[in-house]
Design a protein around this motif. Structure first.
Motif, PDB file in Angstrom:
ATOM      1  N   GLY A 146      21.719  31.848  39.214  1.00 45.43           N
ATOM      2  CA  GLY A 146      21.690  32.561  38.284  1.00 45.43           C
ATOM      3  C   GLY A 146      22.503  33.753  38.261  1.00 45.43           C
ATOM      4  N   VAL A 147      22.497  34.527  39.191  1.00 48.50           N
ATOM      5  CA  VAL A 147      23.327  35.907  39.269  1.00 48.50           C
ATOM      6  C   VAL A 147      24.808  35.508  39.318  1.00 48.50           C
ATOM      7  CG1 VAL A 147      23.936  37.654  40.951  1.00 48.50           C
ATOM      8  CG2 VAL A 147      21.552  36.772  40.898  1.00 48.50           C
ATOM      9  N   ALA A 148      25.209  34.434  40.007  1.00 50.89           N
ATOM     10  CA  ALA A 148      26.562  34.144  40.020  1.00 50.89           C
ATOM     11  C   ALA A 148      27.314  33.671  38.653  1.00 50.89           C
ATOM     12  CB  ALA A 148      27.067  32.933  41.235  1.00 50.89           C
ATOM     13  N   ALA A 149      26.334  33.181  37.770  1.00 46.16           N
ATOM     14  CA  ALA A 149      26.651  32.393  36.409  1.00 46.16           C
ATOM     15  C   ALA A 149      27.689  33.214  35.768  1.00 46.16           C
ATOM     16  CB  ALA A 149      25.642  32.073  35.537  1.00 46.16           C
ATOM     17  N   GLY A 150      27.780  34.572  35.866  1.00 43.15           N
ATOM     18  CA  GLY A 150      28.337  35.622  35.031  1.00 43.15           C
ATOM     19  C   GLY A 150      30.042  35.574  35.551  1.00 43.15           C
ATOM     20  N   SER A 151      30.003  35.139  36.666  1.00 46.05           N
ATOM     21  CA  SER A 151      31.621  35.338  37.272  1.00 46.05           C
ATOM     22  C   SER A 151      32.301  33.971  37.379  1.00 46.05           C
ATOM     23  CB  SER A 151      31.292  35.709  38.809  1.00 46.05           C
ATOM     24  OG  SER A 151      32.538  35.581  39.408  1.00 46.05           O
ATOM     25  N   SER A 152      33.608  34.097  37.377  1.00 42.01           N
ATOM     26  CA  SER A 152      34.612  32.808  37.278  1.00 42.01           C
ATOM     27  C   SER A 152      34.833  32.274  38.559  1.00 42.01           C
ATOM     28  CB  SER A 152      35.859  33.162  36.625  1.00 42.01           C
ATOM     29  OG  SER A 152      36.421  34.221  37.397  1.00 42.01           O
ATOM     30  N   HIS A 153      34.119  33.121  39.598  1.00 42.32           N
ATOM     31  CA  HIS A 153      34.316  32.491  41.072  1.00 42.32           C
ATOM     32  C   HIS A 153      32.985  32.289  41.651  1.00 42.32           C
ATOM     33  CE1 HIS A 153      38.476  34.613  41.503  1.00 42.32           C
ATOM     34  NE2 HIS A 153      37.797  35.389  40.709  1.00 42.32           N
ATOM     35  N   THR A 184      29.353  40.681  46.415  1.00 40.61           N
ATOM     36  CA  THR A 184      31.015  41.119  46.694  1.00 40.61           C
ATOM     37  C   THR A 184      31.269  42.272  45.691  1.00 40.61           C
ATOM     38  OG1 THR A 184      32.092  39.436  45.514  1.00 40.61           O
ATOM     39  CG2 THR A 184      31.622  39.231  47.931  1.00 40.61           C
ATOM     40  N   PHE A 185      30.764  42.292  44.526  1.00 42.84           N
ATOM     41  CA  PHE A 185      30.889  43.364  43.663  1.00 42.84           C
ATOM     42  C   PHE A 185      29.787  43.157  42.456  1.00 42.84           C
ATOM     43  CE2 PHE A 185      32.163  45.448  39.775  1.00 42.84           C
ATOM     44  CZ  PHE A 185      32.712  46.633  40.346  1.00 42.84           C
ATOM     45  N   ASP A 186      29.057  44.134  42.287  1.00 49.90           N
ATOM     46  CA  ASP A 186      28.174  44.606  41.416  1.00 49.90           C
ATOM     47  C   ASP A 186      28.183  45.092  40.161  1.00 49.90           C
ATOM     48  OD1 ASP A 186      25.745  44.231  40.304  1.00 49.90           O
ATOM     49  OD2 ASP A 186      24.604  45.562  41.780  1.00 49.90           O
ATOM     50  N   SER A 187      28.544  44.581  38.917  1.00 48.56           N
ATOM     51  CA  SER A 187      28.664  45.222  37.627  1.00 48.56           C
ATOM     52  C   SER A 187      27.365  45.672  37.120  1.00 48.56           C
ATOM     53  CB  SER A 187      29.602  44.446  36.893  1.00 48.56           C
ATOM     54  OG  SER A 187      28.789  43.306  36.218  1.00 48.56           O
ATOM     55  N   GLY A 188      26.390  45.056  37.511  1.00 47.37           N
ATOM     56  CA  GLY A 188      25.114  45.086  36.749  1.00 47.37           C
ATOM     57  C   GLY A 188      24.844  43.890  36.040  1.00 47.37           C
ATOM     58  N   ALA A 243      23.921  35.139  51.411  1.00 44.80           N
ATOM     59  CA  ALA A 243      24.349  34.713  50.213  1.00 44.80           C
ATOM     60  C   ALA A 243      25.246  35.462  49.373  1.00 44.80           C
ATOM     61  CB  ALA A 243      23.019  34.657  49.319  1.00 44.80           C
ATOM     62  N   LEU A 244      26.234  34.962  49.084  1.00 48.56           N
ATOM     63  CA  LEU A 244      27.380  35.755  48.672  1.00 48.56           C
ATOM     64  C   LEU A 244      27.618  35.327  47.017  1.00 48.56           C
ATOM     65  CD1 LEU A 244      30.031  35.059  51.763  1.00 48.56           C
ATOM     66  CD2 LEU A 244      28.249  36.873  51.344  1.00 48.56           C
ATOM     67  N   CYS A 245      27.944  36.190  46.433  1.00 45.08           N
ATOM     68  CA  CYS A 245      28.317  36.215  44.704  1.00 45.08           C
ATOM     69  C   CYS A 245      28.730  37.525  44.316  1.00 45.08           C
ATOM     70  CB  CYS A 245      27.114  35.745  44.234  1.00 45.08           C
ATOM     71  SG  CYS A 245      25.626  36.840  44.076  1.00 45.08           S
ATOM     72  N   GLU A 246      29.197  37.274  42.923  1.00 47.78           N
ATOM     73  CA  GLU A 246      29.618  38.441  42.397  1.00 47.78           C
ATOM     74  C   GLU A 246      28.484  38.615  41.153  1.00 47.78           C
ATOM     75  OE1 GLU A 246      34.514  39.033  42.362  1.00 47.78           O
ATOM     76  OE2 GLU A 246      33.531  37.564  40.797  1.00 47.78           O
ATOM     77  N   ASN A 247      28.123  39.753  40.348  1.00 55.43           N
ATOM     78  CA  ASN A 247      27.341  40.018  39.548  1.00 55.43           C
ATOM     79  C   ASN A 247      28.079  40.744  38.401  1.00 55.43           C
ATOM     80  OD1 ASN A 247      25.071  39.981  38.016  1.00 55.43           O
ATOM     81  ND2 ASN A 247      24.373  42.091  38.791  1.00 55.43           N
TER      82      ASN A 247
END
Length: 503
Positions: A241-248, A274-278, A322-326
């Motif tokens: 769910g958190v990673a869904a907004g990233s293309s990575h 790895t980066f949190d835009s909110g 657990a690694l992802c972008e938000n």
């Protein structure tokens, strides 16, 4: 990033301090002490220091630095006096700070050789103050400027460590052990700092996972990396769910170090955004400037396991990251979405900037299924913890008094700071949702406690502790004793905890 050229050679010498031929010699000084600097004896330098003390131009306060060229009575070309603070307060934390200040001062240009004189008070009964001093010197040679066109800091070619008293035959093995420990732990702190200071475009989840696997395997730690398909098959609904907004795509990294045979293992869990835009609950621009540090938990966990392996600690450790972008892409999770976590619990998302607890929930569930003896998670989780405790103190919460006490003891031994917060059952009321088992945020008050209470729902009955390191993970300011950027906080504490815990 910590390739071979970044590592300095450290060796223990038994020569008299005054006879060391070196461009620079670091001489520790205690605050308001009648004694001369370590190794100075009755030299002309000792006389000069006495005069400087009388004039209040030198105090020996922690981190104070005074350079003296052509020091009388020394073969070294220059001496750097570094304050250790009061003798009665000189502990591992003070030793690290002093070492960091001294090496930061000298590492601004390449130096083939630097000597460090160890005060007799530490070498009489070799202890972790020696290790901490070496850790600080190692960390101080590494700055945050990873992308500068010219390096701002250089590791020394060789650090010669010299006891104040030349005869150390009965203590040689213990001294060498502490020096070696300091070298390994200092490098681990720098590894964590480097990972945090790396620009977010250079540490997308896949790239960070590959880097963690590389440094783990260098230490003969087994490493497993999950791709998107594996994450889906493992039902990590929070991470997806958190990673869904990233293309990575997200990644999960699992490291295993077995230093105690087939016995039980301790689980370490690290947040790795790895980066949190909110997400759609977008942060203000100023609040995003340091969000490359939102993977500090993962960096600290990876560095600590690597250090444990290099130290050959008799403990079994499994680390989960657990690694992802938000981010805010077209597939980003929305307020009101309901996610199904690894353990089957459903969570209503009412703030996409409360994402860390969502990815940790999956990893904590998975780690719990493998029946560790204890679980410790580290995360830059809440701004509320910074409001409560400031920028240098972590919040400590958990379900087991003994585990919390052991972590606090490790903090005390290293000089890192944590404060226990309550985890009362009535806090759970704030997490009740009308449409799901839980919601991912509570009310206005006690945000750090509410977040920890959320995490508690995913660990079962296993002894568990949570360190909210949002404050100490990052420094906005630069000083003599501290760099701006990632701090590598709690690597020292985790290593100390693992040394004393067994499984």
């Amino acid at each position: 990033m910590l390739d071979g050229s970044d590592l300095m050679k450290i060796r223990l010498l038994r020569d008299r301090p005054t006879q060391i031929l070196s461009p620079w010699v670091i001489l520790p000084v205690f605050e308001n002490s009648p004694n001369p600097p370590a190794g100075a004896g009755d030299t002309g330098l000792a006389t000069l220091v006495g005069r400087l003390r009388d004039r209040k131009e030198l105090t020996g306060s922690l981190g104070e630095l005074t350079a003296i060229h052509e020091p009388a009575g020394f073969a070294a070309a220059s001496a750097l006096l570094v304050g250790l603070g009061p003798l009665e307060k000189w502990d591992a934390g003070a030793a690290f700070t002093a070492g960091f200040a001294a090496s930061k001062r000298l590492a601004g240009q390449p130096r083939d050789e630097v000597a460090l004189i160890l005060p007799a008070v530490a070498t009489d009964f070799p202890d972790e103050r020696i290790s901490a001093l070496i850790e600080g010197i190692t960390a101080g040679t590494r700055g945050p400027g990873l992308r500068k066109s010219e390096p701002g800091r250089y590791a020394f070619g060789t650090l010669n460590v010299v006891p104040e008293e030349g005869e150390v035959a009965g203590r040689l093995e213990a001294l060498e052990s502490q020096i070696r420990r300091g070298e390994i732990v200092g490098q681990a702190v720098n590894l964590a700092r480097d990972l945090v200071n790396t620009p977010p475009a250079d540490k997308r989840p896949e790239a960070l996972a590959a880097r963690i696997r590389e440094v783990a395997q260098e230490a003969e730690v087994s490493a497993e990396v999950w791709d998107l398909a594996r994450i889906r098959s493992e039902r990590f609904g929070g991470l997806l769910g958190v990673a869904a907004g990233s293309s990575h795509a997200p990644a999960v990294v699992i490291l295993e170090y077995r230093g105690a045979g087939e016995g039980p293992h301790i689980a370490l869990v690290g947040k790795g955004v790895t980066f949190d835009s909110g997400g759609l609950s977008l942060k203000p621009s100023a609040s995003m400037e340091d969000m490359k540090c939102d993977m500090t938990g993962a960096a600290v966990v990876a560095a600590s396991v690597r250090a444990a392996a290099l130290l050959k600690l008799p403990v079994n450790v499994t680390a989960y990251m657990a690694l992802c972008e938000n981010m805010t892409g077209g597939e980003a999770m929305k307020l009101g979405d309901v996610l199904t976590m690894r353990n089957g619990k459903t969570v209503e998302v009412l703030n996409t900037d409360a994402e860390g607890r969502l990815i940790l929930a999956d990893v904590l569930s998975y780690a719990s299924e493998r029946s560790p003896s204890r679980i410790i998670d580290l995360a830059t989780l809440t701004g509320a913890c910074m409001v409560a405790l400031g920028l240098k103190v972590a919040g400590l919460l958990g379900n087991d008094d003994r585990l919390r006490d052991e972590i606090l003891a490790a903090c005390s031994a290293t000089g890192e700071r944590a404060w226990q917060l309550p985890l009362d059952e009535d806090v759970r009321e704030a997490l009740k949702s009308n449409v799901a088992d839980l919601k991912n945020v509570g009310g206005k008050w006690g945000g750090a406690i509410t977040a920890a209470k959320f995490l508690e729902q995913f660990v079962g009955d296993i002894p568990w502790a949570h360190l909210d390191i949002a404050g100490p993970a990052w420094s906005d300011s630069d000083s003599v004793t501290r760099d701006a950027g990632g701090t590598g906080c709690f690597v020292q504490t985790l290593v100390k905890f693992l040394e004393g815990s067994g499984s």
